[in-house]
Design a protein around this motif. Structure first.
Motif, PDB file in Angstrom:
ATOM      1  N   ASP A 178       0.842  -1.185   0.000  1.00 34.36           N
ATOM      2  CA  ASP A 178       0.000   0.000   0.000  1.00 34.36           C
ATOM      3  C   ASP A 178       0.882   1.242   0.000  1.00 34.36           C
ATOM      4  N   PRO A 179       0.487   2.276  -0.732  1.00 34.69           N
ATOM      5  CA  PRO A 179       1.272   3.518  -0.706  1.00 34.69           C
ATOM      6  C   PRO A 179       1.382   4.050   0.732  1.00 34.69           C
ATOM      7  N   GLY A 180       2.587   4.392   1.124  1.00 36.27           N
ATOM      8  CA  GLY A 180       2.806   4.964   2.445  1.00 36.27           C
ATOM      9  C   GLY A 180       2.860   3.964   3.580  1.00 36.27           C
ATOM     10  N   PHE A 181       2.807   2.651   3.290  1.00 33.60           N
ATOM     11  CA  PHE A 181       2.886   1.647   4.359  1.00 33.60           C
ATOM     12  C   PHE A 181       4.171   1.862   5.156  1.00 33.60           C
ATOM     13  N   ASN A 182       4.063   1.842   6.469  1.00 28.57           N
ATOM     14  CA  ASN A 182       5.182   2.162   7.351  1.00 28.57           C
ATOM     15  C   ASN A 182       5.937   0.942   7.879  1.00 28.57           C
ATOM     16  N   GLY A 183       5.876  -0.162   7.178  1.00 26.33           N
ATOM     17  CA  GLY A 183       6.704  -1.317   7.510  1.00 26.33           C
ATOM     18  C   GLY A 183       6.333  -2.058   8.779  1.00 26.33           C
ATOM     19  N   GLY A 184       5.091  -1.929   9.235  1.00 21.62           N
ATOM     20  CA  GLY A 184       4.678  -2.648  10.431  1.00 21.62           C
ATOM     21  C   GLY A 184       4.841  -1.875  11.722  1.00 21.62           C
TER      22      GLY A 184
END
Length: 142
Positions: free
Chosen positions: A72-78
Motif C-alpha cells: 500500500d502507498p505509504g505503508f510504514n513497515g509494520g
C-alpha cells in the motif's frame, strides 16, 4: 469507554502472545492477515504521526482492522499506533453504519471510519505503539 487489554489487540491465540506466528488476527481492506508478535513498545519515542499506520482494536467484539499492508502507498513497515474503539450501542448498529459490503463484519478502515462518523463507534485514542509483521492469511485458513 471500553477497556482494552493490550495482549488482545491483535491476536486471540497464546502463540502470538509468546512471539510466534498468530492465527488470523486483523483485517486490511477486507483481507484477513496474521502477524508475528514482538515485545516492542515504542510509546514515547516522539516519532512523527506519519511514521505510524493505525490499527483499530475492538477488544473481544471482533478482530482488529488496520489501515495499511505491504504494497500500500505509504505503508510504514509494520509500525503501528493502536486505537481502541468502543461501541456506543450495539454491534448490529455499528454494522448498519459501516459494513459497506454487507459481509457481517467491519473489515476495512473506511468501514470503521464510517461507523465512527455515524456515532456507532467511538475512537478512544491511542493505547499502544509497537512493531509487528503483516502476513496475508492463505485462503481457506480463516
Amino acid at each position: 469507554m471500553a477497556a482494552v487489554a493490550v495482549p488482545a489487540l491483535l491476536a486471540t491465540g497464546a502463540t502470538a502472545l509468546a512471539g510466534g506466528v498468530s492465527g488470523p488476527a486483523f483485517y486490511v481492506d477486507h483481507q484477513l492477515y496474521r502477524t508475528v508478535a514482538t515485545p516492542t513498545d515504542l510509546s514515547g519515542t516522539g516519532a512523527p504521526a506519519q511514521s505510524w499506520d493505525t490499527i483499530y482494536s475492538f477488544g473481544a467484539v471482533q478482530r482488529s482492522v488496520a489501515t495499511a499492508a505491504p504494497g500500500d502507498p505509504g505503508f510504514n513497515g509494520g509500525r503501528w499506533q493502536v486505537h481502541a474503539v468502543s461501541l456506543t450501542g450495539t454491534y448490529a448498529a455499528a454494522l448498519a453504519a459501516g459494513d459497506h459490503d454487507a459481509d457481517g463484519v467491519l473489515d476495512a478502515a473506511d468501514e470503521v471510519q464510517a461507523a465512527i462518523a455515524a456515532g456507532a463507534l467511538v475512537d478512544d485514542g491511542v493505547v499502544k505503539y509497537f512493531v509487528c509483521t503483516v502476513n496475508p492469511v492463505p485462503h481457506g485458513q480463516a
